[in-house]
Scaffold this motif. Structure first.
Motif, PDB file in Angstrom:
ATOM      1  N   LYS A 177      40.514  34.270  64.038  1.00  0.00           N
ATOM      2  CA  LYS A 177      39.326  33.651  63.452  1.00  0.00           C
ATOM      3  C   LYS A 177      39.679  33.035  62.108  1.00  0.00           C
ATOM      4  N   ARG A 178      39.069  31.902  61.827  1.00  0.00           N
ATOM      5  CA  ARG A 178      39.255  31.288  60.508  1.00  0.00           C
ATOM      6  C   ARG A 178      38.600  32.185  59.462  1.00  0.00           C
ATOM      7  N   ILE A 179      39.205  32.227  58.292  1.00  0.00           N
ATOM      8  CA  ILE A 179      38.675  33.119  57.256  1.00  0.00           C
ATOM      9  C   ILE A 179      37.436  32.535  56.603  1.00  0.00           C
ATOM     10  N   GLY A 180      37.254  31.211  56.725  1.00  0.00           N
ATOM     11  CA  GLY A 180      36.120  30.573  56.064  1.00  0.00           C
ATOM     12  C   GLY A 180      36.329  30.538  54.566  1.00  0.00           C
ATOM     13  N   VAL A 181      35.372  29.989  53.853  1.00  0.00           N
ATOM     14  CA  VAL A 181      35.435  29.932  52.392  1.00  0.00           C
ATOM     15  C   VAL A 181      35.048  31.295  51.847  1.00  0.00           C
ATOM     16  N   ILE A 182      35.971  31.926  51.161  1.00  0.00           N
ATOM     17  CA  ILE A 182      35.709  33.253  50.605  1.00  0.00           C
ATOM     18  C   ILE A 182      34.812  33.112  49.377  1.00  0.00           C
ATOM     19  N   ARG A 183      33.670  33.790  49.406  1.00  0.00           N
ATOM     20  CA  ARG A 183      32.743  33.743  48.277  1.00  0.00           C
ATOM     21  C   ARG A 183      33.262  34.651  47.174  1.00  0.00           C
ATOM     22  N   GLN A 184      33.545  34.087  46.039  1.00  0.00           N
ATOM     23  CA  GLN A 184      34.163  34.839  44.959  1.00  0.00           C
ATOM     24  C   GLN A 184      33.273  34.848  43.724  1.00  0.00           C
ATOM     25  N   GLU A 185      33.509  35.835  42.886  1.00  0.00           N
ATOM     26  CA  GLU A 185      32.783  35.944  41.626  1.00  0.00           C
ATOM     27  C   GLU A 185      33.503  35.117  40.562  1.00  0.00           C
ATOM     28  N   GLN A 186      32.714  34.389  39.762  1.00  0.00           N
ATOM     29  CA  GLN A 186      33.322  33.613  38.684  1.00  0.00           C
ATOM     30  C   GLN A 186      33.495  34.500  37.456  1.00  0.00           C
TER      31      GLN A 186
ATOM     32  N   ASN B 182      51.772  19.739  21.213  1.00  0.00           N
ATOM     33  CA  ASN B 182      50.968  19.735  19.998  1.00  0.00           C
ATOM     34  C   ASN B 182      51.156  21.076  19.293  1.00  0.00           C
ATOM     35  N   PRO B 183      51.676  21.071  18.075  1.00  0.00           N
ATOM     36  CA  PRO B 183      51.945  22.336  17.375  1.00  0.00           C
ATOM     37  C   PRO B 183      50.683  23.098  17.000  1.00  0.00           C
ATOM     38  N   ASP B 184      49.501  22.442  17.149  1.00  0.00           N
ATOM     39  CA  ASP B 184      48.254  23.104  16.786  1.00  0.00           C
ATOM     40  C   ASP B 184      47.699  23.986  17.894  1.00  0.00           C
ATOM     41  N   THR B 185      48.381  24.058  19.048  1.00  0.00           N
ATOM     42  CA  THR B 185      47.916  24.903  20.143  1.00  0.00           C
ATOM     43  C   THR B 185      49.033  25.837  20.602  1.00  0.00           C
ATOM     44  N   ASP B 186      48.757  27.127  20.574  1.00  0.00           N
ATOM     45  CA  ASP B 186      49.658  28.142  21.121  1.00  0.00           C
ATOM     46  C   ASP B 186      48.814  29.363  21.459  1.00  0.00           C
ATOM     47  N   VAL B 187      49.450  30.503  21.665  1.00  0.00           N
ATOM     48  CA  VAL B 187      48.694  31.706  22.020  1.00  0.00           C
ATOM     49  C   VAL B 187      47.740  32.112  20.906  1.00  0.00           C
ATOM     50  N   ASN B 188      48.117  31.854  19.658  1.00  0.00           N
ATOM     51  CA  ASN B 188      47.357  32.367  18.517  1.00  0.00           C
ATOM     52  C   ASN B 188      46.193  31.477  18.086  1.00  0.00           C
ATOM     53  N   MET B 189      46.230  30.187  18.454  1.00  0.00           N
ATOM     54  CA  MET B 189      45.175  29.290  17.961  1.00  0.00           C
ATOM     55  C   MET B 189      45.176  28.008  18.774  1.00  0.00           C
ATOM     56  N   GLY B 190      44.218  27.127  18.459  1.00  0.00           N
ATOM     57  CA  GLY B 190      44.241  25.783  19.007  1.00  0.00           C
ATOM     58  C   GLY B 190      43.169  25.507  20.039  1.00  0.00           C
ATOM     59  N   GLN B 191      43.487  24.567  20.956  1.00  0.00           N
ATOM     60  CA  GLN B 191      42.588  24.177  22.026  1.00  0.00           C
ATOM     61  C   GLN B 191      42.726  25.141  23.218  1.00  0.00           C
ATOM     62  N   ILE B 192      42.047  24.849  24.307  1.00  0.00           N
ATOM     63  CA  ILE B 192      42.059  25.654  25.536  1.00  0.00           C
ATOM     64  C   ILE B 192      41.622  27.090  25.238  1.00  0.00           C
ATOM     65  N   PRO B 193      40.395  27.285  24.768  1.00  0.00           N
ATOM     66  CA  PRO B 193      39.959  28.623  24.400  1.00  0.00           C
ATOM     67  C   PRO B 193      39.687  29.554  25.571  1.00  0.00           C
ATOM     68  N   GLY B 194      39.472  28.999  26.767  1.00  0.00           N
ATOM     69  CA  GLY B 194      39.144  29.870  27.887  1.00  0.00           C
ATOM     70  C   GLY B 194      39.526  29.292  29.235  1.00  0.00           C
ATOM     71  N   LEU B 195      39.645  30.176  30.213  1.00  0.00           N
ATOM     72  CA  LEU B 195      39.944  29.775  31.598  1.00  0.00           C
ATOM     73  C   LEU B 195      38.844  30.321  32.505  1.00  0.00           C
ATOM     74  N   MET B 196      38.546  29.566  33.573  1.00  0.00           N
ATOM     75  CA  MET B 196      37.511  29.956  34.521  1.00  0.00           C
ATOM     76  C   MET B 196      38.165  30.318  35.854  1.00  0.00           C
ATOM     77  N   PHE B 197      37.955  31.552  36.290  1.00  0.00           N
ATOM     78  CA  PHE B 197      38.579  32.050  37.509  1.00  0.00           C
ATOM     79  C   PHE B 197      37.532  32.380  38.568  1.00  0.00           C
ATOM     80  N   LEU B 198      37.977  32.373  39.819  1.00  0.00           N
ATOM     81  CA  LEU B 198      37.208  32.924  40.926  1.00  0.00           C
ATOM     82  C   LEU B 198      38.000  34.109  41.441  1.00  0.00           C
ATOM     83  N   VAL B 199      37.379  35.271  41.472  1.00  0.00           N
ATOM     84  CA  VAL B 199      38.065  36.513  41.834  1.00  0.00           C
ATOM     85  C   VAL B 199      37.305  37.206  42.978  1.00  0.00           C
TER      86      VAL B 199
END
Length: 342
Positions: free
Chosen positions: A173-182, A325-342
């Protein structure tokens, strides 16, 4: 579609973007197959991925649309072989029959049992005949002669005795689209209003990350304009495999975004959720062209939400990237968050 063709022919980028935006937001079960095929013709990968995702999530209705017969062989196979396809297998079979008849006519061939099987080629093996109701199979499949006598016997034998091999056909059977929590993982804790972050096309922002369980990446957050004014940004992003430095298929996204005044962060989503493997590192690279933005600090190297844990690392330099861009790394900068489906 005609307008998009004209915009591409005469290289009118603004009109082309408006056409793509309209098509993305106007997708229905009736037109998704048409949009998928045209996105394939025009090599619009982001629109193609969105159309494919829509079809997989609305399989029965999409495969019953007239547009299914306009698909090329490659796009047809991409749909009917997908594990994620939400569909009754009867719809797959009927779509394949309709497609084969139209394909014969397009190729100026008489519509016969032989020519229909010929135009379908290996695609017929992606129809999961063993999943069809026995009565439906006996009444509807043999008259089409899409299968050889030995194939029909093998499938019938499997229907009677499921333990018998049915290869090369798939009986699962096909698994279908798995409904995940964001889940949103915010790795930068605070916004700085004292200093701004440069956003220019000659420098890229980036972050590397890994997760402690299999998941999907829906998209990421970026900061709004410094000065809290309305601003327009051209965003280009992709993800590389740190081991090979190859761009991961389906991860490329290009967007023009109008960010309203006083917006601290805005979302950028990939064409479709990207499947991530447990404990594997991924390198997200983002180019933002526009006015200076807000930025945040301090960053966290590990963020936990329930049992889900995301670890962050400094971005790895890539041959596909502009200067970091030296203004973005683990400690600071852009890309403050990621959106996942789990």
């Amino acid at each position: 579609m005609g307008l998009m063709y004209v915009s591409k022919k005469y290289d009118v980028k603004t009109l082309e973007q408006k056409c793509l935006t309209y098509l993305s937001s106007s997708m229905t079960s009736d037109n998704a197959c048409v949009i998928l095929e045209q996105a394939h013709v025009f090599d619009e990968q982001e629109l193609k991925e969105k159309a494919l995702t829509f079809i997989l999530e609305n399989g029965d209705a999409a495969l019953k649309s007239s547009g299914v017969t306009d698909l090329c062989h490659e796009c047809l196979v991409k749909i009917i072989q997908a594990e994620e396809l939400e569909v009754d297998e009867q719809s797959v079979f009927e779509a394949v029959v309709a497609w084969s008849e139209r394909a014969c006519r397009k190729q100026n061939k008489d519509v016969t049992h032989e020519t229909r099987r010929q135009v379908l080629g290996e695609a017929v093996k992606h129809v999961r005949f063993p999943l069809l109701d026995q009565k439906y199979f006996v009444k509807n499949v043999p008259p089409t002669d899409l299968l050889t006598d030995s194939e029909k016997f093998k499938i019938l034998a499997h229907l009677v005795s499921p333990g018998d091999s049915v290869l090369p056909f798939n009986a699962n059977k096909r698994i279908g689209v798995i409904r995940q929590e964001q889940i949103i993982i915010q790795h930068i804790a605070k916004i700085s209003y004292l200093y701004s972050c440069p956003c220019s096309s000659d420098k890229d922002h980036g972050i590397m990350f890994s997760v402690n369980q299999d998941a999907s990446l829906l998209g990421f957050h970026l900061y709004g304009a410094y000065g809290r004014t309305t601003a327009n940004y051209d965003v280009r992003a992709f993800i590389t495999n740190p081991t090979t430095d190859d761009v991961i298929e389906g991860s490329s996204v290009t967007k023009s975004v109008s960010v309203a005044a006083r917006t601290t962060t805005y979302d950028v989503e990939f064409p479709r959720p990207l499947k991530l493997s447990k404990d594997k590192k991924y390198n997200l690279i983002v180019n933002i062209d526009g006015p200076n933005s807000l930025y945040g600090w301090p960053g966290r190297s590990t963020v936990q939400n329930g049992s889900f844990v995301c670890s962050f690392f400094d971005c790895q330099k890539s041959k596909h990237s502009n200067r970091p861009n030296p203004d973005t790394d683990v400690n600071m900068g852009q890309i403050p968050g990621l959106m996942f489906l789990v």
